[in-house]
Each structure stands twice: as C-alpha cells, then as structure tokens.
Enzyme design. Structure first.
Site, PDB file in Angstrom:
ATOM      1  N   CYS A   1      50.060  18.296  16.046  1.00  0.00           N
ATOM      2  CA  CYS A   1      51.178  17.154  14.855  1.00  0.00           C
ATOM      3  C   CYS A   1      50.552  17.970  13.632  1.00  0.00           C
ATOM      4  O   CYS A   1      51.258  17.638  13.027  1.00  0.00           O
ATOM      5  CB  CYS A   1      52.051  16.558  15.954  1.00  0.00           C
ATOM      6  SG  CYS A   1      52.527  16.381  17.339  1.00  0.00           S
TER       7      CYS A   1
ATOM      8  N   ASN B   1      60.114  16.873  18.342  1.00  0.00           N
ATOM      9  CA  ASN B   1      58.700  16.652  18.032  1.00  0.00           C
ATOM     10  C   ASN B   1      58.714  18.652  18.249  1.00  0.00           C
ATOM     11  O   ASN B   1      58.450  18.626  19.207  1.00  0.00           O
ATOM     12  CB  ASN B   1      58.009  15.670  18.231  1.00  0.00           C
ATOM     13  CG  ASN B   1      56.649  15.960  18.182  1.00  0.00           C
ATOM     14  OD1 ASN B   1      56.588  16.586  17.202  1.00  0.00           O
ATOM     15  ND2 ASN B   1      56.030  14.724  18.498  1.00  0.00           N
TER      16      ASN B   1
ATOM     17  N   HIS C   1      56.140  13.290   9.614  1.00  0.00           N
ATOM     18  CA  HIS C   1      56.246  13.784  10.161  1.00  0.00           C
ATOM     19  C   HIS C   1      57.251  13.923  11.448  1.00  0.00           C
ATOM     20  O   HIS C   1      57.284  12.649  11.518  1.00  0.00           O
ATOM     21  CB  HIS C   1      55.038  14.152  11.774  1.00  0.00           C
ATOM     22  CG  HIS C   1      54.685  14.077  13.278  1.00  0.00           C
ATOM     23  ND1 HIS C   1      55.437  15.680  13.374  1.00  0.00           N
ATOM     24  CD2 HIS C   1      54.272  13.767  14.134  1.00  0.00           C
ATOM     25  CE1 HIS C   1      54.524  15.872  14.526  1.00  0.00           C
ATOM     26  NE2 HIS C   1      54.491  14.668  14.586  1.00  0.00           N
TER      27      HIS C   1
HETATM   28  N1  ACO Z   1      64.446   7.848  30.148  1.00  0.00           N
HETATM   29  C1  ACO Z   1      64.709   6.576  30.365  1.00  0.00           C
HETATM   30  N2  ACO Z   1      63.870   5.772  30.388  1.00  0.00           N
HETATM   31  C2  ACO Z   1      62.478   5.425  30.429  1.00  0.00           C
HETATM   32  C3  ACO Z   1      62.001   7.184  29.849  1.00  0.00           C
HETATM   33  C4  ACO Z   1      63.422   8.287  29.747  1.00  0.00           C
HETATM   34  N3  ACO Z   1      63.394   9.111  29.282  1.00  0.00           N
HETATM   35  N4  ACO Z   1      61.048   7.493  29.156  1.00  0.00           N
HETATM   36  C5  ACO Z   1      60.532   6.477  29.664  1.00  0.00           C
HETATM   37  N5  ACO Z   1      61.147   5.241  30.030  1.00  0.00           N
HETATM   38  C6  ACO Z   1      61.263   3.934  30.858  1.00  0.00           C
HETATM   39  C7  ACO Z   1      60.266   3.519  31.169  1.00  0.00           C
HETATM   40  O1  ACO Z   1      59.489   3.733  32.226  1.00  0.00           O
HETATM   41  C8  ACO Z   1      59.810   1.885  30.774  1.00  0.00           C
HETATM   42  O2  ACO Z   1      60.623   1.426  31.538  1.00  0.00           O
HETATM   43  P1  ACO Z   1      60.019  -0.023  32.317  1.00  0.00           P
HETATM   44  O3  ACO Z   1      60.105  -0.767  30.746  1.00  0.00           O
HETATM   45  O4  ACO Z   1      60.670  -0.305  33.359  1.00  0.00           O
HETATM   46  O5  ACO Z   1      58.221   0.563  33.121  1.00  0.00           O
HETATM   47  C9  ACO Z   1      60.515   2.323  29.745  1.00  0.00           C
HETATM   48  O6  ACO Z   1      61.526   2.547  29.406  1.00  0.00           O
HETATM   49  C10 ACO Z   1      59.683   1.633  28.649  1.00  0.00           C
HETATM   50  O7  ACO Z   1      58.398   2.957  28.425  1.00  0.00           O
HETATM   51  P2  ACO Z   1      57.769   2.614  26.654  1.00  0.00           P
HETATM   52  O8  ACO Z   1      56.752   4.488  27.254  1.00  0.00           O
HETATM   53  O9  ACO Z   1      56.598   1.440  27.136  1.00  0.00           O
HETATM   54  O10 ACO Z   1      59.136   3.398  26.050  1.00  0.00           O
HETATM   55  P3  ACO Z   1      58.243   3.755  24.295  1.00  0.00           P
HETATM   56  O11 ACO Z   1      59.840   2.641  23.789  1.00  0.00           O
HETATM   57  O12 ACO Z   1      57.363   3.758  23.955  1.00  0.00           O
HETATM   58  O13 ACO Z   1      59.358   5.138  24.464  1.00  0.00           O
HETATM   59  C11 ACO Z   1      58.316   7.177  23.361  1.00  0.00           C
HETATM   60  C12 ACO Z   1      58.089   5.734  24.476  1.00  0.00           C
HETATM   61  C13 ACO Z   1      59.324   7.827  22.392  1.00  0.00           C
HETATM   62  C14 ACO Z   1      57.666   8.518  24.948  1.00  0.00           C
HETATM   63  C15 ACO Z   1      57.870   6.435  22.768  1.00  0.00           C
HETATM   64  O14 ACO Z   1      56.290   5.507  22.926  1.00  0.00           O
HETATM   65  C16 ACO Z   1      57.283   7.869  21.564  1.00  0.00           C
HETATM   66  O15 ACO Z   1      57.351   8.131  20.924  1.00  0.00           O
HETATM   67  N6  ACO Z   1      55.213   7.184  21.805  1.00  0.00           N
HETATM   68  C17 ACO Z   1      55.015   8.668  20.605  1.00  0.00           C
HETATM   69  C18 ACO Z   1      54.670   9.990  20.539  1.00  0.00           C
HETATM   70  C19 ACO Z   1      54.205  10.429  19.440  1.00  0.00           C
HETATM   71  O16 ACO Z   1      54.255  10.261  17.835  1.00  0.00           O
HETATM   72  N7  ACO Z   1      53.090  11.689  19.730  1.00  0.00           N
HETATM   73  C20 ACO Z   1      52.555  12.200  18.870  1.00  0.00           C
HETATM   74  C21 ACO Z   1      52.722  13.222  18.479  1.00  0.00           C
HETATM   75  S1  ACO Z   1      52.773  14.456  20.427  1.00  0.00           S
HETATM   76  C22 ACO Z   1      51.441  15.795  19.923  1.00  0.00           C
HETATM   77  O17 ACO Z   1      50.354  15.237  18.738  1.00  0.00           O
HETATM   78  C23 ACO Z   1      51.629  17.074  20.485  1.00  0.00           C
END
Ligand code: ACO
Length: 318
Positions: free
Chosen positions: A112, A275, A245
């Site tokens: 990214c 993204n 980003h």
């Molecule tokens: N729909 C519904 N529920 C979901 C989903 C979904 N798509 N995905 C996860 N959940 C659930 C999980 O299972 C979890 O349930 P539980 O509490 O029963 O275990 C709950 O939602 C919370 O999950 P988290 O992973 O803690 O959710 P979070 O708020 O962290 O959001 C996300 C997840 C959106 C992926 C976030 O962590 C994020 O944006 N991370 C950073 C991504 C990023 O910027 N990456 C860098 C660039 S990518 C690259 O370089 C290619």
C-alpha cells in the site's frame, strides 16, 4: 533542482462490487462493513483488464491535465504489488504503451506504500538532475489476490490506478518524502504465495491479522506525520489537506485527530473504492484536485501504510 506536481490522473474500472453483493457471498452485512471500514463499494477489473491497462489510463490523464506529451517523459516509476507479469516490470510495460522508449522505467513493490515509494524515487531522480519529467504511478488489481471466502479481507480491497506527473522546477513542490519498512512484521500481512517461495495451494491471496495491523497502522502513521512536519518545521495548522491512504475510515479519522484536522480538510474516497493499495493515495489526490478542493499553493500531507510492513509520507506544496 526540485520537483513539482504538474498533473494528476486516475482510473477506476467500470465493474462495481457493493457491500450488498458481498452479503450474498459471505457472512457479512452492509452495516458492519460501513461501520467498521467506511467502505460501500469497490471497483473490479473486467476480464482481461490489467494493472498496466489501468496505469496507462491514469498516466495519460495526468499527462493531459499537464498539457505534456508522453514523448517528453524521461522516467517512469510504477508502484504495484499486482503487476501484469513477473517481468517486464509494470513501469517498462507502461513505457511500451506510452512510446517514450529508452528512458528508465521501474516497478516498485511496497504494497500500500507503493505510490509514496514511487513518488519519492521520482522526486530523487529529478533532484539529482537525472530526470526532468517523471511519472509516478500506483496501480493495482487487488481483486486477483483477494480471497472471496475470507470475510476479514474480501470486504476491504478493490482495483484502480492513480498517477502524478512531476516536472523539474526551481520552486519546491515535493518538500520532503520519508520512507520506512520493517520486515519483522511479515507474518501479520502478506500474500500467501509467489514465484520463488512457491504458489499457495488454492491460490495466492492476501492474508492479514486485521486488528493487529489496524493498531500498528494508527501508531506508525501518527509518528510518520510528526516526522514530516518536524523535518519541514511546519505546524499542524499550516496544513491545508491530508491525503491519506484509503484503507479504513477509522484509521483515517485517527490520523486526522492526531493532526487536529477537521474531516472536511481530509480527502476521503474510501467509501467509493475501498483499499486499492498503491493506487489509493494518487486516486484520492486526483479526485481532490479535479473536484476543486485542492488548489495550487495548498500544503498537502500524503501518507500510506501497508504490507511489509512499509509506510511513509510526502509533504507537498501543490
Ligand atoms: N463481517 C462481519 N463480521 C466480521 C467481518 C465481516 N466482514 N470481519 C470480521 N468480523 C467479525 C470478527 O469475526 C469478530 O467477531 P468476534 O468478535 O465474534 O470474534 C469481529 O467482527 C471483530 O473483528 P476484528 O477483526 O477485531 O474487527 P476490526 O474492527 O479490527 O475490523 C478490519 C477488521 C476492517 C480488517 C480492520 O482491522 C482493518 O481495517 N485493519 C487494517 C487493514 C489495513 O489497513 N491493512 C493495511 C493495508 S493492506 C495491504 O497492504 C495490502
């Protein structure tokens, strides 16, 4: 000699994948995706459409905006982690399309942060007197490495491209760039297979420990924006626009809070394309320029964070 942005361009493929489309394919909801990420839809390449096709659209738009010809371009740097082929690199393939044969053309792989790396390299070639008109591009077909059986990643990623044309100038436009990487974070965010390590059974897909990456992103971006401001002796209130980003609206909000910037001084496009990795910063920049929010003379802070981990910033007088 310094470099200035003289044109921007971007491209999003016509195909759209909405949150409602994803609801039908996996255990998720539009409400969850919008609340946790700010994303509403992603654009997806058509069959046969490639990263270099999108890069060419964006590059030609940047050239047209600047009123310059592709024959004048003497450096091309394309940030991508989804190149068309293992080789030639995406920069050389773009050069072949644009017809400015003979100039150096590079592909840069920093996930990214790919565009920030590309911009920094192009700026340094110009500062060193090795180029006068350089294209810095970010382009990705992330849908090709997205596992649509993994709701933790499938909701996030989309395809697109953005480009910036930099020209040599005595007045500084790119005031600074800062690049970083920390390879010890490999297990948290990576593509599961590749040519040398071997392809993963079932396909090479993005794997990510989402919530860990989220926390690290917020911390590293906070440090990156401080670093850019301190290096230039610029205060937060001098900034006109944050061009972040576009990974997750909550990460963008956290960085804006850190800068004391109201959200109406932040270019936010994540709802419309998710993204797009290295395409995301130049896409947002081009949208802000074309809709008239970003004006000549404005002070912009660009930042990105991604797989590697890699991260970085650019402070730009537009
Ligand atoms: N729909 C519904 N529920 C979901 C989903 C979904 N798509 N995905 C996860 N959940 C659930 C999980 O299972 C979890 O349930 P539980 O509490 O029963 O275990 C709950 O939602 C919370 O999950 P988290 O992973 O803690 O959710 P979070 O708020 O962290 O959001 C996300 C997840 C959106 C992926 C976030 O962590 C994020 O944006 N991370 C950073 C991504 C990023 O910027 N990456 C860098 C660039 S990518 C690259 O370089 C290619």
């Amino acid at each position: 000699m310094r470099s200035r942005i003289v044109g921007t361009g971007s491209y999003l493929p016509a195909g759209v994948l909405t949150n409602f489309d994803l609801e039908k394919r996996m255990d998720t909801t539009d409400a969850w995706i919008r609340e946790r990420t700010g994303i509403e839809r992603r654009h997806i390449v058509a069959p046969g459409e490639t990263t270099v096709d999108m890069a060419e659209h964006a590059a030609r738009a940047a050239l047209e905006a600047a009123g310059r010809s592709s024959a004048e371009v003497d450096l091309i740097v394309v940030g991508t982690c989804t190149p068309d082929l293992q080789f030639p690199n995406a920069g050389v393939m773009l050069q072949g399309r644009l017809g400015n044969l003979g100039c150096p053309a590079l592909g840069v792989e920093a996930a990214c942060s790919g565009f920030i790396y590309a911009l920094s390299l192009a700026d340094k070639f110009i500062r060193a007197g090795e180029a006068k008109l350089a294209l810095a591009v970010g382009a990705e077909s992330l849908s090709k490495i997205t596992n649509y059986n993994d709701r933790g990643t499938a909701i996030l990623f989309g395809d697109g491209a953005g480009a910036v044309l930099l020209a040599a100038d005595e007045e500084p436009g790119i005031l600074s760039t800062h690049l970083h990487a920390d390879g010890s974070y490999l297990p948290l965010l990576r593509c599961s297979g590749g040519v040398s390590a071997g392809h993963a059974p079932g396909g090479d897909y993005i794997t990510m420990a989402g919530s860990e990456v989220f926390k690290i992103a917020v911390n590293m971006l906070a440090r990156a924006v401080d670093e850019a401001l301190e290096a230039n002796q610029v205060s937060r209130s001098d900034l006109d626009w944050l061009v972040p980003h576009q990974a997750n609206i909550r990460i963008i909000q956290a960085t804006a809070r850190k800068l004391d910037l109201p959200l109406d001084r932040v270019i936010i496009t994540v709802a419309d394309h998710g993204n797009t990795s290295s395409a995301s910063v130049p896409l947002a920049l081009d949208i802000g320029v074309r809709d008239g929010r970003i004006k000549r003379g404005d002070l912009l802070l660009l930042e990105a964070f991604g797989g590697g981990l890699t991260w970085g910033s650019a402070l730009v007088r537009y």
